[in-house]
Design a protein around this motif. Structure first.
Motif, PDB file in Angstrom:
ATOM      1  N   ALA A   1       7.744   5.389 -47.041  1.00  0.00           N
ATOM      2  CA  ALA A   1       6.585   5.062 -46.737  1.00  0.00           C
ATOM      3  C   ALA A   1       7.271   5.111 -45.531  1.00  0.00           C
ATOM      4  CB  ALA A   1       5.743   4.486 -47.059  1.00  0.00           C
ATOM      5  N   ARG A   2       8.063   6.229 -44.589  1.00  0.00           N
ATOM      6  CA  ARG A   2       8.844   6.551 -43.274  1.00  0.00           C
ATOM      7  C   ARG A   2       8.837   7.965 -43.152  1.00  0.00           C
ATOM      8  NH1 ARG A   2      12.615   1.496 -42.286  1.00  0.00           N
ATOM      9  NH2 ARG A   2      12.483   0.253 -44.031  1.00  0.00           N
ATOM     10  N   GLU A   3       8.909   7.397 -41.630  1.00  0.00           N
ATOM     11  CA  GLU A   3       9.055   8.829 -41.247  1.00  0.00           C
ATOM     12  C   GLU A   3       9.834   9.798 -41.584  1.00  0.00           C
ATOM     13  OE1 GLU A   3      10.146   9.345 -36.906  1.00  0.00           O
ATOM     14  OE2 GLU A   3       8.163   8.053 -36.029  1.00  0.00           O
ATOM     15  N   GLN A   4       8.934  11.510 -42.197  1.00  0.00           N
ATOM     16  CA  GLN A   4      10.097  12.284 -42.613  1.00  0.00           C
ATOM     17  C   GLN A   4      10.245  12.996 -44.047  1.00  0.00           C
ATOM     18  OE1 GLN A   4      10.567  14.938 -40.692  1.00  0.00           O
ATOM     19  NE2 GLN A   4       9.691  13.739 -38.755  1.00  0.00           N
ATOM     20  N   ALA A   5       9.722  11.060 -44.995  1.00  0.00           N
ATOM     21  CA  ALA A   5       9.509  11.409 -46.211  1.00  0.00           C
ATOM     22  C   ALA A   5      10.939  11.307 -46.956  1.00  0.00           C
ATOM     23  CB  ALA A   5       8.731  12.439 -46.903  1.00  0.00           C
ATOM     24  N   PRO A   6      11.201  10.135 -46.727  1.00  0.00           N
ATOM     25  CA  PRO A   6      13.247   9.820 -47.277  1.00  0.00           C
ATOM     26  C   PRO A   6      12.700   9.298 -48.561  1.00  0.00           C
ATOM     27  CG  PRO A   6      12.720   8.308 -45.569  1.00  0.00           C
ATOM     28  CD  PRO A   6      11.268   9.013 -45.413  1.00  0.00           C
ATOM     29  N   VAL A   7      13.627   9.711 -49.568  1.00  0.00           N
ATOM     30  CA  VAL A   7      13.775   8.329 -50.848  1.00  0.00           C
ATOM     31  C   VAL A   7      15.561   8.465 -50.563  1.00  0.00           C
ATOM     32  CG1 VAL A   7      12.107  10.550 -51.432  1.00  0.00           C
ATOM     33  CG2 VAL A   7      15.065  11.243 -51.798  1.00  0.00           C
ATOM     34  N   ALA A   8      14.948   6.808 -51.589  1.00  0.00           N
ATOM     35  CA  ALA A   8      16.673   6.099 -51.986  1.00  0.00           C
ATOM     36  C   ALA A   8      16.645   7.006 -53.184  1.00  0.00           C
ATOM     37  CB  ALA A   8      15.345   4.673 -53.204  1.00  0.00           C
ATOM     38  N   ALA A   9      18.407   7.529 -53.285  1.00  0.00           N
ATOM     39  CA  ALA A   9      19.167   7.591 -53.817  1.00  0.00           C
ATOM     40  C   ALA A   9      20.701   7.415 -54.316  1.00  0.00           C
ATOM     41  CB  ALA A   9      19.548   9.333 -53.143  1.00  0.00           C
ATOM     42  N   PRO A  10      21.053   7.005 -55.648  1.00  0.00           N
ATOM     43  CA  PRO A  10      22.377   7.037 -55.698  1.00  0.00           C
ATOM     44  C   PRO A  10      22.891   8.075 -55.155  1.00  0.00           C
ATOM     45  CG  PRO A  10      20.404   6.462 -57.417  1.00  0.00           C
ATOM     46  CD  PRO A  10      19.729   7.774 -56.861  1.00  0.00           C
TER      47      PRO A  10
ATOM     48  N   GLY B   1      11.911  16.993 -50.084  1.00  0.00           N
ATOM     49  CA  GLY B   1      12.327  17.997 -50.131  1.00  0.00           C
ATOM     50  C   GLY B   1      12.919  18.290 -50.929  1.00  0.00           C
ATOM     51  N   ASP B   2      14.161  17.652 -51.526  1.00  0.00           N
ATOM     52  CA  ASP B   2      15.243  17.876 -51.965  1.00  0.00           C
ATOM     53  C   ASP B   2      15.406  18.054 -53.776  1.00  0.00           C
ATOM     54  OD1 ASP B   2      16.093  18.008 -49.732  1.00  0.00           O
ATOM     55  OD2 ASP B   2      16.646  16.434 -49.016  1.00  0.00           O
ATOM     56  N   ALA B   3      14.126  17.673 -54.083  1.00  0.00           N
ATOM     57  CA  ALA B   3      14.396  17.600 -55.324  1.00  0.00           C
ATOM     58  C   ALA B   3      15.185  18.755 -56.361  1.00  0.00           C
ATOM     59  CB  ALA B   3      12.705  17.652 -55.992  1.00  0.00           C
ATOM     60  N   LYS B   4      14.968  19.703 -55.945  1.00  0.00           N
ATOM     61  CA  LYS B   4      16.057  20.199 -56.668  1.00  0.00           C
ATOM     62  C   LYS B   4      17.775  20.136 -57.264  1.00  0.00           C
ATOM     63  CE  LYS B   4      13.279  24.762 -56.810  1.00  0.00           C
ATOM     64  NZ  LYS B   4      13.512  26.105 -56.907  1.00  0.00           N
ATOM     65  N   GLU B   5      18.223  19.298 -55.376  1.00  0.00           N
ATOM     66  CA  GLU B   5      19.533  19.402 -55.110  1.00  0.00           C
ATOM     67  C   GLU B   5      19.841  17.433 -56.107  1.00  0.00           C
ATOM     68  OE1 GLU B   5      22.666  17.436 -51.753  1.00  0.00           O
ATOM     69  OE2 GLU B   5      20.316  18.792 -51.324  1.00  0.00           O
ATOM     70  N   LEU B   6      18.283  16.765 -55.984  1.00  0.00           N
ATOM     71  CA  LEU B   6      18.672  15.346 -56.133  1.00  0.00           C
ATOM     72  C   LEU B   6      19.234  16.245 -58.327  1.00  0.00           C
ATOM     73  CD1 LEU B   6      16.236  13.121 -54.072  1.00  0.00           C
ATOM     74  CD2 LEU B   6      18.498  12.999 -54.749  1.00  0.00           C
ATOM     75  N   LEU B   7      18.454  16.255 -58.687  1.00  0.00           N
ATOM     76  CA  LEU B   7      18.112  16.732 -59.980  1.00  0.00           C
ATOM     77  C   LEU B   7      19.373  17.478 -60.698  1.00  0.00           C
ATOM     78  CD1 LEU B   7      14.282  18.317 -60.863  1.00  0.00           C
ATOM     79  CD2 LEU B   7      15.532  16.615 -61.992  1.00  0.00           C
TER      80      LEU B   7
END
Length: 630
Positions: free
Chosen positions: A576-585, A603-609
């Motif tokens: 819940a921070r600016e620009q919608a970041p995600v936690a990622a290993p 917006g990086d769902a495809k890359e994360l997958l």
């Protein structure tokens, strides 16, 4: 499919040791435990093509790891049960592979080729040489992760490594299509049911909807909460049962059949030390006359015809104790319509156009689409563990709050597990194990998911160690990067392999997966002492002090994630921070050049997958190491 009339074969005795085997290939490390794919109970066998239908066995689910010249067996919750299945592992160690991780079921067959749970329990006590293993999936082979491959390809590779002759380790065959006919045949033969799997499905360490189970008779686990005395001696007449529903243990009836004399006295001996004066469930007075209550710690497998409106069992029959499952994890399993269960996420998202991130105009619908896309790689981390939600119903810039309990607003897809509190009572904590549960939380305004360092199968034992490196204001990411590598090296020196996780916030987590063996006091003490030692050896750059005034210009080593009830942000959770970041290993190689903790966004769902399925990042979170001495 396996024959239902295979005659029993002669056995040769095997010593209860982990056998070494000839080096038929270059040896690979012994694969570690990883979360198992689970099946959803449905009302009918799924129709149409594209489904493999297999026999549902009546035994213990086991993950068998072969490598480095030995073999090991893990239960569905990650317990190492190698000593119990020594003859089976002696045969597994002879497989002509460098390494392998095999999913299957340990069973004991009767003269008609049927598996029987009580016979398996008896064999574990006295004759482990009678135990067979039906292998139905292959997760790793010679160091390669196969979970991204379609099931049909994984099973082809599995058949290639299994013995061709009728031996202790057997291939679980399947048919494609005609599942209802197969179920009818199995039921008439007295078998348990059918497991249906999508032929092109990946292996996902959670309940994804691509594996479904249909049972011939109703059966599931219940918690033993007491017993009623017998008038024929020191044994009991019936067991009193309970089951968790909405996070509370409720009465589910009594079972008085299915015991032989040996089991009656064995259970009496096991229950006696657990006796207590007060009941843990509320039951009708007519049912509790003369009842003796015990602590709700034992789990029994029960067959029954149906459940009454009052929630008690009709015609129950005892099948055996489930030593591979904790009482806290026993919940009522309900049949779902097969067509709904097979859908990725049948959750309607309302107000999709509501802006959740005002600075970038990202909407609730976009957030939901992100979670739907990454559910398969997030659930192996966040699923089946107590979670706390950060809910922001009106968006991240307005009021947000943490939530770890539920009064029923979330529905059945978001589950609850009863966890004992300090005062001796218990409270229902939230957990999810399906994409439906994940999306239900998003529908209810959730942005972030934070989880315990333990799974619901045993909340008292940690399956990870987390050091949160939190920089003081003014420190740049280069300081965080340097600190992360420093911690990696320290932990490696004492025998712990780690990976870094970008938090999507200010810092980085250094995470060491653990076998779930160490209790919370031991884990907390280890983390505290290590954090203090690092701070004392380099006080200019690190501090383990809790007061913020003492953190100026330094990185705070937050060791408090490693205690009972504490949570940490889950991999792939949005923030819940600016620009919608995600936690990622990420990998340690990536850590050398990554630019910031908020590098990835929704917006990086495809890359994360793609990254999660890559060989370079395969295997994160596998619990193959124990907490060392410090």
């Amino acid at each position: 499919m396996p024959s239902t009339s295979a005659p029993p074969r002669s056995r040769t005795s095997s010593k209860p040791v982990l056998a070494r085997r000839p080096r038929v290939k270059a040896q690979s490390p012994l694969p570690a435990f990883r979360p198992l794919q689970l099946a959803t109970l449905v009302d009918t066998v799924p129709s149409g093509s594209g489904w493999f239908h297999e026999m549902k066995y009546d035994g213990y689910r086991l993950l068998v790891a072969v490598g480095d010249g030995e073999a090991r067996a893990y239960t569905r919750s990650g317990l190492d049960w190698s000593a119990k299945f020594a003859p089976l592992l002696a045969a597994a160690a002879k497989l002509k592979v460098g390494s392998a991780l095999i999913d299957g079921e340990a069973v004991v067959l009767d003269g008609n080729g049927r598996s029987n749970f009580q016979s398996l329990q008896n064999a574990l006590k006295s004759s482990p040489d009678a135990i067979d293993y039906y292998a139905f999936d292959l997760l790793e082979l010679d160091g390669a992760d196969l979970t991204a491959l379609p099931l049909r390809e994984r099973k082809k590779k599995l058949t290639a490594i299994l013995p061709k002759k009728d031996t202790r380790i057997r291939y679980s065959d399947h048919i494609e299509g005609s599942g209802e006919k197969l179920l009818a045949g199995f039921c008439s033969a007295g078998l348990e049911g059918v497991i249906s799997k999508k032929a092109d499905g990946r292996y996902v360490g959670s309940r994804s909807g691509s594996w479904l189970k249909t049972k011939c008779i109703k059966r599931q686990e219940f918690v033993i909460v007491g017993w009623t005395p017998s008038d024929k001696g020191r044994s009991f007449r019936s067991l009193m049962l309970g089951v968790h529903e909405k996070g509370e243990l409720r009465y589910a009836g009594k079972v008085g059949t299915g015991f032989d004399t040996t089991e009656l006295f064995r259970l009496q001996d096991i229950m006696q030390p657990l006796e207590q004066k007060t009941p843990t469930v509320t039951a009708p007075r007519s049912e509790t006359r003369g009842a003796r209550w015990i602590k709700p710690q034992l789990v029994a497998e029960i067959a029954f015809t149906e459940m009454t409106r009052e929630g008690t069992l009709r015609h129950p029959s005892y099948l055996g104790l489930r030593e591979d499952k904790k009482a806290e994890a026993v919940v009522l399993e309900k049949e779902a319509p097969a067509d709904e269960a097979a859908r990725p996420s049948p959750v309607p998202i309302s107000n999709r156009d509501r802006v959740i991130y005002p600075e970038s105009n990202i909407t609730k619908g976009q957030l939901a689409d992100y979670y739907a896309a990454i559910a398969e790689i997030m659930l192996p981390w966040a699923g089946s563990r107590p979670i706390s939600l950060v809910r922001c119903p009106q968006g991240r810039a307005k009021k947000c709050f943490f939530q770890k309990h539920d009064a029923g607003a979330f529905g059945d897809a978001v589950r609850q597990v009863a966890i004992q509190e300090k005062d001796g009572g218990s409270e229902p904590y939230l957990y999810i194990d399906t994409a439906e549960g994940l999306l239900t939380c998003v529908q209810m305004g959730t942005i972030e998911f934070h989880g315990w360092g333990a799974r619901i199968e045993d909340v008292e034992k940690a399956d990870r160690l987390v050091f949160d490196l939190d920089p003081d204001e003014g420190l740049d990411f280069e300081a965080v990067r340097s600190a992360a590598f420093h911690f990696r090296d320290i932990l490696k020196q004492i025998g712990l392999e780690t990976f870094p996780m970008l938090t999507g916030g200010k810092g980085v987590h250094v995470v060491a997966p653990l076998k779930p063996r160490a209790q919370w006091p031991e884990v907390k003490d280890f983390a505290h002492r290590l954090a203090q030692a690092v701070a004392q050896s380099d006080p200019d750059n690190f501090t383990a002090a809790l007061p913020k005034a003492q953190r100026k210009g330094r990185i705070f080593v937050d060791y408090l994630r490693n205690q009972r009830g504490a949570t940490a942000v889950m991999p792939y959770s949005a923030r819940a921070r600016e620009q919608a970041p995600v936690a990622a290993p990420i990998s340690w190689k990536e850590m050398e050049t990554i630019d910031k903790p908020s590098h990835f966004q929704i917006g990086d769902a495809k890359e994360l997958l793609k990254r999660a399925r890559s060989k370079a990042l395969a295997g994160w979170g596998r619990a193959d190491q124990e907490l060392p001495d410090l």
